[in-house]
Design an enzyme around this catalytic site. Structure first.
Site, PDB file in Angstrom:
ATOM      1  N   LYS A 111      -3.359  -1.490  15.687  1.00  0.00           N
ATOM      2  CA  LYS A 111      -2.895  -0.702  16.839  1.00  0.00           C
ATOM      3  C   LYS A 111      -4.032  -0.520  17.822  1.00  0.00           C
ATOM      4  O   LYS A 111      -5.188  -0.410  17.420  1.00  0.00           O
ATOM      5  CB  LYS A 111      -2.474   0.680  16.355  1.00  0.00           C
ATOM      6  CG  LYS A 111      -1.202   0.694  15.566  1.00  0.00           C
ATOM      7  CD  LYS A 111      -0.676   2.122  15.498  1.00  0.00           C
ATOM      8  CE  LYS A 111       0.638   2.168  14.747  1.00  0.00           C
ATOM      9  NZ  LYS A 111       0.451   2.228  13.293  1.00  0.00           N
ATOM     10  N   GLU A 163       0.823  -1.221   0.000  1.00  0.00           N
ATOM     11  CA  GLU A 163       0.000   0.000   0.000  1.00  0.00           C
ATOM     12  C   GLU A 163       0.851   1.263   0.000  1.00  0.00           C
ATOM     13  O   GLU A 163       2.065   1.204   0.246  1.00  0.00           O
ATOM     14  CB  GLU A 163      -0.952   0.012   1.196  1.00  0.00           C
ATOM     15  CG  GLU A 163      -0.244   0.093   2.533  1.00  0.00           C
ATOM     16  CD  GLU A 163      -1.108   0.706   3.637  1.00  0.00           C
ATOM     17  OE1 GLU A 163      -1.563   1.854   3.473  1.00  0.00           O
ATOM     18  OE2 GLU A 163      -1.310   0.036   4.667  1.00  0.00           O
TER      19      GLU A 163
HETATM   20  N1  PSU Z   1      -2.943   1.719  10.714  1.00  0.00           N
HETATM   21  C1  PSU Z   1      -1.609   1.678  10.868  1.00  0.00           C
HETATM   22  N2  PSU Z   1      -0.831   2.203   9.885  1.00  0.00           N
HETATM   23  C2  PSU Z   1      -1.366   2.761   8.752  1.00  0.00           C
HETATM   24  C3  PSU Z   1      -2.787   2.788   8.610  1.00  0.00           C
HETATM   25  C4  PSU Z   1      -3.523   2.251   9.611  1.00  0.00           C
HETATM   26  O1  PSU Z   1      -1.117   1.188  11.869  1.00  0.00           O
HETATM   27  O2  PSU Z   1      -0.619   3.250   7.899  1.00  0.00           O
HETATM   28  C5  PSU Z   1      -3.377   3.360   7.358  1.00  0.00           C
HETATM   29  C6  PSU Z   1      -3.642   2.230   6.352  1.00  0.00           C
HETATM   30  O3  PSU Z   1      -3.476   2.728   5.043  1.00  0.00           O
HETATM   31  C7  PSU Z   1      -5.106   1.915   6.612  1.00  0.00           C
HETATM   32  C8  PSU Z   1      -5.660   3.297   6.876  1.00  0.00           C
HETATM   33  O4  PSU Z   1      -5.752   1.278   5.539  1.00  0.00           O
HETATM   34  O5  PSU Z   1      -4.651   3.942   7.646  1.00  0.00           O
HETATM   35  C9  PSU Z   1      -6.982   3.259   7.606  1.00  0.00           C
HETATM   36  O6  PSU Z   1      -7.544   4.539   7.642  1.00  0.00           O
HETATM   37  P1  PSU Z   1      -9.045   4.712   8.169  1.00  0.00           P
HETATM   38  O7  PSU Z   1      -8.998   4.309   9.615  1.00  0.00           O
HETATM   39  O8  PSU Z   1      -9.336   6.165   7.991  1.00  0.00           O
HETATM   40  O9  PSU Z   1      -9.895   3.812   7.346  1.00  0.00           O
END
Ligand code: PSU
Ligand code: MN
Length: 303
Positions: free
Chosen positions: A160, A25
């Site tokens: 996390k 990603e």
């Molecule tokens: N959690 C992490 N590292 C990240 C992300 C989430 O520990 O880099 C990033 C990933 O790209 C994940 C996104 O798909 O954040 C999720 O965002 P949201 O919670 O807004 O869907």
């Protein structure tokens, strides 16, 4: 092939020959780590995939084109621009494509584009999930919905504890997404190897992972599979240190009224700021660890 998709030549050749390919990603590059560590890490992850017998396909939207496989310059561009690049989840792709814009793909959109390209496995750090307080904010990452409907295996280090891990597991169960622990019965919590929550199945080899994914495909399920791979012991963080940073980050997010797509990047950046280089190094190491496992599993799947 989808008319908005560009597959890099090396990736296209590998897919055509049935050789292993692993998707990566790009939100982790633009929003997940500071420059220049983000670019160095992205390139090191690609090299790790190669060293373990697969071809890397880093995914992003560049000038409105869905890209499976980025050049060094494109990775450098996303890393340098950082949070100025749009964080692109499922709802954002139509606008970015129509406008010819750039976007860094989350887990959800990386799965979408990987699937369009015919890539079955994707390695990352952490996934989005059900946020703490979601019973009132309704903040649930589109990553979970994507796992429910797109047939890609996602290899991560758990989630996390900025998230509500218990509710995240409940959501995945409702949606029929198998949660696998690699060499563990317990869901890892990204910086730490344990979370206190159990996974659905423990698996101990890439061959067994490949067999489970093949069975899921054979059953004609539409969704994906979540593989959670604990951070190597030597890079795991002290639970008290990381918990304190997460609590502090959550408090500041609340005070500043952070919401919507800003929430996750804000919390991630805050935790790195509060824990200094230690959490960044842990983050890098767990991504490399996931890249190794994904590449070996892709190699098994290609057999
Ligand atoms: N959690 C992490 N590292 C990240 C992300 C989430 O520990 O880099 C990033 C990933 O790209 C994940 C996104 O798909 O954040 C999720 O965002 P949201 O919670 O807004 O869907
Ligand atoms: Mn959200």
């Amino acid at each position: 092939m989808n008319k908005y998709l560009d597959i890099a030549p090396e990736v296209r050749e590998a897919l055509a020959a049935g050789r292993p390919v692993v998707a990566l990603e790009s939100t982790i590059i633009s929003h997940g780590m500071p420059y220049p560590k983000n670019v160095e890490t992205a390139l090191l992850v690609e090299q790790t995939i190669r060293d373990n017998g697969a071809v890397p396909a880093t995914i992003a939207v560049i000038g409105g084109r869905l890209k499976a496989g980025l050049s060094r310059e494109e990775i450098e561009h996303l890393g340098k621009a950082g949070r100025a690049v749009a964080k692109a989840s499922r709802r954002d792709l139509p606008a970015l494509v129509a406008r010819g814009a750039d976007g860094a793909t989350t887990v959800a959109t990386t799965m979408i584009i990987a699937h369009l390209a015919g890539i079955k496995i994707f390695a990352t750090g952490g996934i989005g999930g059900v946020h703490r307080g979601a019973e009132t904010t309704m903040d649930i990452s589109a990553d979970l919905e994507e796992l429910a409907q797109t047939p890609v295996m996602v290899v991560c280090a758990g989630a996390k504890s900025i998230l509500d891990l218990g509710l995240t597991l409940e959501y995945l169960e409702t949606k029929g997404v198998p949660v696998i622990g690699y060499g563990t019965e317990e869901l890892p919590a990204f910086y730490t190897r344990k979370s206190g929550f159990g996974v659905d199945y423990r698996v101990d080899s890439p061959a067994e992972l490949a067999a489970m994914f093949a069975a899921q495909r054979g059953l004609d399920y539409k969704g994906g599979m979540l593989v959670t791979n604990p951070i190597p012991e030597e890079y795991a963080m002290d639970k008290a240190v990381i918990d304190a940073a997460i609590e502090q980050a959550l408090t500041e997010a609340k005070e500043q009224g952070i919401h919507g797509k800003e929430t996750t990047p804000f919390l991630l950046a805050k935790v790195v700021e509060l824990t200094g280089g230690e959490s960044l190094e842990s983050n890098i190491q767990l991504v490399l660890n996931n890249a190794r496992l994904a590449a070996r599993t892709a190699a098994e799947l290609a057999k």
